[in-house]
Design a protein around this motif. Structure first.
Motif, PDB file in Angstrom:
ATOM      1  N   ASP A  40       0.798  -1.232   0.000  1.00 34.41           N
ATOM      2  CA  ASP A  40       0.000   0.000   0.000  1.00 34.41           C
ATOM      3  C   ASP A  40       0.823   1.271   0.000  1.00 34.41           C
ATOM      4  O   ASP A  40       1.387   1.671  -1.002  1.00 34.41           O
ATOM      5  N   SER A  41       0.955   1.960   1.128  1.00 30.27           N
ATOM      6  CA  SER A  41       1.585   3.280   1.151  1.00 30.27           C
ATOM      7  C   SER A  41       3.060   3.251   0.766  1.00 30.27           C
ATOM      8  O   SER A  41       3.627   4.283   0.403  1.00 30.27           O
ATOM      9  N   LEU A  42       3.685   2.088   0.828  1.00 32.56           N
ATOM     10  CA  LEU A  42       5.100   1.970   0.486  1.00 32.56           C
ATOM     11  C   LEU A  42       5.317   1.729  -1.009  1.00 32.56           C
ATOM     12  O   LEU A  42       6.432   1.851  -1.506  1.00 32.56           O
ATOM     13  N   ASN A  43       4.248   1.423  -1.738  1.00 34.26           N
ATOM     14  CA  ASN A  43       4.383   1.014  -3.134  1.00 34.26           C
ATOM     15  C   ASN A  43       5.103   2.033  -4.025  1.00 34.26           C
ATOM     16  O   ASN A  43       5.898   1.638  -4.883  1.00 34.26           O
ATOM     17  N   PRO A  44       4.870   3.350  -3.887  1.00 36.60           N
ATOM     18  CA  PRO A  44       5.624   4.291  -4.735  1.00 36.60           C
ATOM     19  C   PRO A  44       7.133   4.212  -4.520  1.00 36.60           C
ATOM     20  O   PRO A  44       7.907   4.355  -5.473  1.00 36.60           O
ATOM     21  N   VAL A  45       7.566   3.970  -3.284  1.00 36.58           N
ATOM     22  CA  VAL A  45       8.997   3.839  -3.011  1.00 36.58           C
ATOM     23  C   VAL A  45       9.540   2.552  -3.628  1.00 36.58           C
ATOM     24  O   VAL A  45      10.609   2.541  -4.257  1.00 36.58           O
ATOM     25  N   VAL A  46       8.801   1.463  -3.478  1.00 35.75           N
ATOM     26  CA  VAL A  46       9.247   0.191  -4.045  1.00 35.75           C
ATOM     27  C   VAL A  46       9.316   0.280  -5.575  1.00 35.75           C
ATOM     28  O   VAL A  46      10.236  -0.264  -6.200  1.00 35.75           O
ATOM     29  N   ASP A  47       8.371   0.985  -6.171  1.00 37.64           N
ATOM     30  CA  ASP A  47       8.402   1.137  -7.631  1.00 37.64           C
ATOM     31  C   ASP A  47       9.604   1.966  -8.068  1.00 37.64           C
ATOM     32  O   ASP A  47      10.223   1.675  -9.096  1.00 37.64           O
ATOM     33  N   ALA A  48       9.954   2.966  -7.272  1.00 36.59           N
ATOM     34  CA  ALA A  48      11.152   3.757  -7.588  1.00 36.59           C
ATOM     35  C   ALA A  48      12.401   2.890  -7.489  1.00 36.59           C
ATOM     36  O   ALA A  48      13.347   3.046  -8.279  1.00 36.59           O
ATOM     37  N   ILE A  49      12.414   1.967  -6.536  1.00 41.13           N
ATOM     38  CA  ILE A  49      13.529   1.019  -6.418  1.00 41.13           C
ATOM     39  C   ILE A  49      13.590   0.145  -7.668  1.00 41.13           C
ATOM     40  O   ILE A  49      14.665  -0.086  -8.240  1.00 41.13           O
ATOM     41  N   ARG A  50      12.415  -0.341  -8.103  1.00 41.58           N
ATOM     42  CA  ARG A  50      12.373  -1.179  -9.310  1.00 41.58           C
ATOM     43  C   ARG A  50      12.945  -0.434 -10.502  1.00 41.58           C
ATOM     44  O   ARG A  50      13.761  -0.965 -11.270  1.00 41.58           O
ATOM     45  N   ARG A  51      12.559   0.817 -10.658  1.00 43.65           N
ATOM     46  CA  ARG A  51      12.999   1.601 -11.809  1.00 43.65           C
ATOM     47  C   ARG A  51      14.466   2.010 -11.710  1.00 43.65           C
ATOM     48  O   ARG A  51      15.059   2.423 -12.713  1.00 43.65           O
ATOM     49  N   SER A  52      15.049   1.873 -10.520  1.00 41.79           N
ATOM     50  CA  SER A  52      16.483   2.186 -10.394  1.00 41.79           C
ATOM     51  C   SER A  52      17.350   1.142 -11.080  1.00 41.79           C
ATOM     52  O   SER A  52      18.526   1.384 -11.352  1.00 41.79           O
ATOM     53  N   GLY A  53      16.800  -0.040 -11.329  1.00 44.09           N
ATOM     54  CA  GLY A  53      17.503  -1.054 -12.103  1.00 44.09           C
ATOM     55  C   GLY A  53      18.261  -2.094 -11.314  1.00 44.09           C
ATOM     56  O   GLY A  53      18.861  -3.007 -11.886  1.00 44.09           O
ATOM     57  N   GLY A  54      18.271  -1.988 -10.005  1.00 39.61           N
ATOM     58  CA  GLY A  54      18.993  -2.960  -9.194  1.00 39.61           C
ATOM     59  C   GLY A  54      20.476  -2.666  -9.128  1.00 39.61           C
ATOM     60  O   GLY A  54      21.031  -1.922  -9.946  1.00 39.61           O
ATOM     61  N   SER A  55      21.145  -3.257  -8.141  1.00 46.90           N
ATOM     62  CA  SER A  55      22.554  -2.955  -7.910  1.00 46.90           C
ATOM     63  C   SER A  55      23.444  -3.355  -9.077  1.00 46.90           C
ATOM     64  O   SER A  55      24.479  -2.730  -9.321  1.00 46.90           O
ATOM     65  N   ALA A  56      23.045  -4.387  -9.826  1.00 44.72           N
ATOM     66  CA  ALA A  56      23.848  -4.825 -10.964  1.00 44.72           C
ATOM     67  C   ALA A  56      23.901  -3.756 -12.052  1.00 44.72           C
ATOM     68  O   ALA A  56      24.822  -3.736 -12.866  1.00 44.72           O
ATOM     69  N   ASN A  57      22.920  -2.861 -12.048  1.00 45.06           N
ATOM     70  CA  ASN A  57      22.854  -1.792 -13.052  1.00 45.06           C
ATOM     71  C   ASN A  57      23.033  -0.413 -12.423  1.00 45.06           C
ATOM     72  O   ASN A  57      22.579   0.594 -12.965  1.00 45.06           O
ATOM     73  N   GLY A  58      23.675  -0.385 -11.260  1.00 44.03           N
ATOM     74  CA  GLY A  58      23.943   0.890 -10.620  1.00 44.03           C
ATOM     75  C   GLY A  58      22.807   1.411  -9.768  1.00 44.03           C
ATOM     76  O   GLY A  58      22.849   2.564  -9.313  1.00 44.03           O
ATOM     77  N   GLY A  59      21.799   0.580  -9.522  1.00 38.64           N
ATOM     78  CA  GLY A  59      20.662   1.004  -8.725  1.00 38.64           C
ATOM     79  C   GLY A  59      20.637   0.332  -7.357  1.00 38.64           C
ATOM     80  O   GLY A  59      21.678  -0.029  -6.807  1.00 38.64           O
ATOM     81  N   ILE A  60      19.447   0.169  -6.829  1.00 37.33           N
ATOM     82  CA  ILE A  60      19.250  -0.403  -5.497  1.00 37.33           C
ATOM     83  C   ILE A  60      18.427  -1.676  -5.599  1.00 37.33           C
ATOM     84  O   ILE A  60      17.460  -1.741  -6.372  1.00 37.33           O
ATOM     85  N   ASP A  61      18.797  -2.681  -4.816  1.00 41.62           N
ATOM     86  CA  ASP A  61      18.044  -3.936  -4.747  1.00 41.62           C
ATOM     87  C   ASP A  61      16.993  -3.854  -3.646  1.00 41.62           C
ATOM     88  O   ASP A  61      17.217  -3.254  -2.592  1.00 41.62           O
ATOM     89  N   TRP A  62      15.854  -4.493  -3.899  1.00 44.09           N
ATOM     90  CA  TRP A  62      14.835  -4.656  -2.878  1.00 44.09           C
ATOM     91  C   TRP A  62      14.996  -6.053  -2.280  1.00 44.09           C
ATOM     92  O   TRP A  62      14.919  -7.054  -2.989  1.00 44.09           O
TER      93      TRP A  62
END
Length: 582
Positions: A26-48
């Protein structure tokens, strides 16, 4: 469109964060989606890192932060998610771990209306954080995020950002930009007058004892050099054990409820006790006289013991400043007496708890810990549950300057070993991570076995399965109360782990312990060893009297857990090789 959540993730990336632990919703979903769009640590982003309980996520972040010294992050959704998160954030904050908790919130317009799942996290997290603020408008980002990061890293503890889900989803108003984060805290050098006063007091004392804590983490060599110069025995707290006990020929053990050896005796026989980097909480164990404290945090000075005076300064820097002012002592009478007393005390209790231990059924937990210490790698990370696992780790895990020992040593929470291991392993997938779990602690967050499976984290779990809350049983015993509610039905944790797709084995015969541990540690992936241990192995010496037991008096509390210290005896004997009898 750049959202407020995107800005938050960008700020965390700039701070070096590569993963966030939590449960989506619910209220955390926008943050989790931003994490998804960051691409993950393998692509210079953040892993969930999806955990099964937000509490476990906060524990994992705390372990990662303690192991790496860098910022770690956890997150929880509004209402119940935040309340689950709260427990682990308390542990992180009290451990001095730089952790940022993202506490998402109900829609901003609904705050104060009794809305579904409404709590007030900005109030709930105040007690367990250096900084806790509500982001109520997009204009507050990214500034509040950077302030929160700076508080966690700079003040070494938890910071909390309360972020309503609708605000997180809104378009950013200000550019994110870039900004650096405070790095390693500086060493604080004490004032010249304090150094001179400390030197004068040391020179005037005849018998000096050093009590070292976790504040000696980067000052091992300096503490040993000081002890050698002034002929002082060195004791340590549980948190200080991993940093000060190895390569220390002046070691006389540990004080406190889990203590052993001559630490307590040396402290009370000395005419000067130097408390170095320790916030040891049990004031009844301290002599409350003839004491000088050195600490980097002024708030800790004098809050546990009556002091002659305190010195505000980093332990290593303070020792470096005072050593040139000291005269090297040749009289080792007090030191030698305490070293021999330490060895004799350990020999007595070890003799009582090691006879035929390799044949004892149910298995002695001391034997399991002893073999585990033998077989573990030289740079292993041990995470230990609160309770009797603290006892076994304190007595049998041998520090060497490369191993780490993590636990809920200040907050004292159950169930921490497995989630702490998750964070430690996520931070370094190649390092051996061993969770020493009690059956009581493991069962509280049992679902985190699934987290190991989901993320293929090669954590090795050793379950000390005595079907009992052993520490609680001991507390009742020494309080003169009949044990009640402490023993429970037998559970096959190996079968549960196998059902979760984890390699597991159950051991009931002590002859199988070493092979079981070797198999556990050699497995490529998560694994669990379920060891059926003796529920009556409470580490009580055989000569406890009824009068001593009554009321958990100080004389008992300092010895009641002094049994079963095998590896420490070996260390004590090695320290005596060149020490004459007093």
């Amino acid at each position: 469109m750049t959202t407020v959540a995107d800005q938050l993730i960008d700020v965390l990336l700039q701070a070096g964060v590569r993963r966030i632990y939590g449960v989506v919703g619910d209220s955390l979903n926008p943050v989790v989606d931003a994490i998804r769009r960051s691409g993950g640590s393998a692509n210079g982003g953040i892993d969930w890192v999806h955990v099964r309980n937000e509490e476990a996520g906060a524990f994992a972040a705390a372990a990662e932060a303690q192991l790496t010294g860098q910022l770690a992050v956890c997150a929880g959704s509004c209402g119940p998610g935040n309340l689950h998160l709260l427990q682990g954030v308390f542990d992180a904050h009290r451990s001095g771990a730089p952790v940022l908790a993202i506490a998402s919130h109900i829609p901003a317009a609904q705050i104060g209306t009794g809305f579904f799942q409404e709590t007030h996290p900005q109030h709930l997290f105040q007690e367990c954080s250096h900084y806790c603020e509500l982001v109520s408008r997009p204009e507050q980002m990214p500034r509040l995020a950077r302030i929160a990061v700076q508080n966690a890293v700079g003040r070494r503890g938890a910071a909390v950002l309360v972020l309503p889900g609708d605000v997180a989803h809104e378009q950013a108003v200000h550019p994110t930009g870039t900004s650096g984060v405070l790095g390693t805290p500086p060493a604080i050098l004490p004032a010249d007058d304090d150094v001179a006063r400390l030197a004068e007091r040391i020179e005037r004392a005849d018998k000096i004892m050093i009590m070292a804590g976790a504040g000696c983490r980067d000052a091992h060599d300096e503490v040993v050099q000081l002890a050698d110069t002034i002929g002082a025995p060195v004791g340590h707290s549980l948190r200080g054990k991993e940093f000060i006990q190895y390569d220390n020929p002046f070691d006389v053990g540990m004080s406190g409820l889990l203590g052993y050896g001559a630490c307590y005796d040396a402290m009370h026989a000395a005419d000067l006790v130097l408390l170095l980097g320790t916030d040891f909480p049990y004031d009844n164990f301290l002599p409350q006289a003839n004491t000088v404290q050195v600490d980097i945090d002024a708030a800790r000075i004098g809050r546990r013991s009556v002091l002659e005076f305190g010195v505000l300064g980093d332990v290593g820097a303070t020792i470096g400043a005072v050593l040139p002012k000291l005269t090297r002592r040749t009289d080792r009478t007090f030191l030698n007496e305490m070293l021999h007393r330490h060895e004799r005390g350990l020999q007595k209790v070890v003799d009582a708890y090691t006879k035929n231990v390799e044949k004892h059924v149910p298995i002695h937990p001391e034997y399991v810990a002893d073999v585990l210490d033998d077989e573990a790698s030289e740079d292993a990370v041990f995470t230990v549950d609160t309770g009797m696992c603290n006892v076994w780790s304190a007595r049998y895990v041998t520090p060497n300057g490369r191993r780490r020992l993590l636990g809920s040593f200040v907050h004292g929470s159950m169930a921490n070993a497995l989630p702490h291991a998750i964070g430690a392993q996520a931070a370094d997938s190649s390092r051996q991570v061993i969770a020493m779990a009690g059956d009581g602690g493991l069962s509280m967050l049992l679902g985190e076995l699934l987290t190991l499976r989901t993320h293929a984290l090669p954590v090795k779990v050793v379950v000390f399965n005595n079907s009992s809350l052993g520490m609680v049983k001991l507390e009742m015993l020494v309080d003169g109360l009949p044990e009640y509610g402490t023993d429970h039905e037998h559970v096959n944790f190996a079968a549960i782990a196998q059902g979760a797709g984890i390699h597991a084995r159950r051991v009931e015969n002590p002859a199988d312990i070493r092979d079981g541990i070797k198999d556990l540690l050699a497995h490529d992936g998560p694994a669990l060893l379920d060891v059926v241990t003796d529920p009556n192995a409470l580490s009580i010496p055989p000569n406890i009297t009824a009068a001593q037991v009554k009321g958990f008096a100080l004389a008992v509390s300092r010895t009641v857990l002094s049994g079963g210290v095998g590896k420490m005896l070996q260390l004590a004997k090695s320290n005596l090789r060149n020490v004459p009898r007093p």
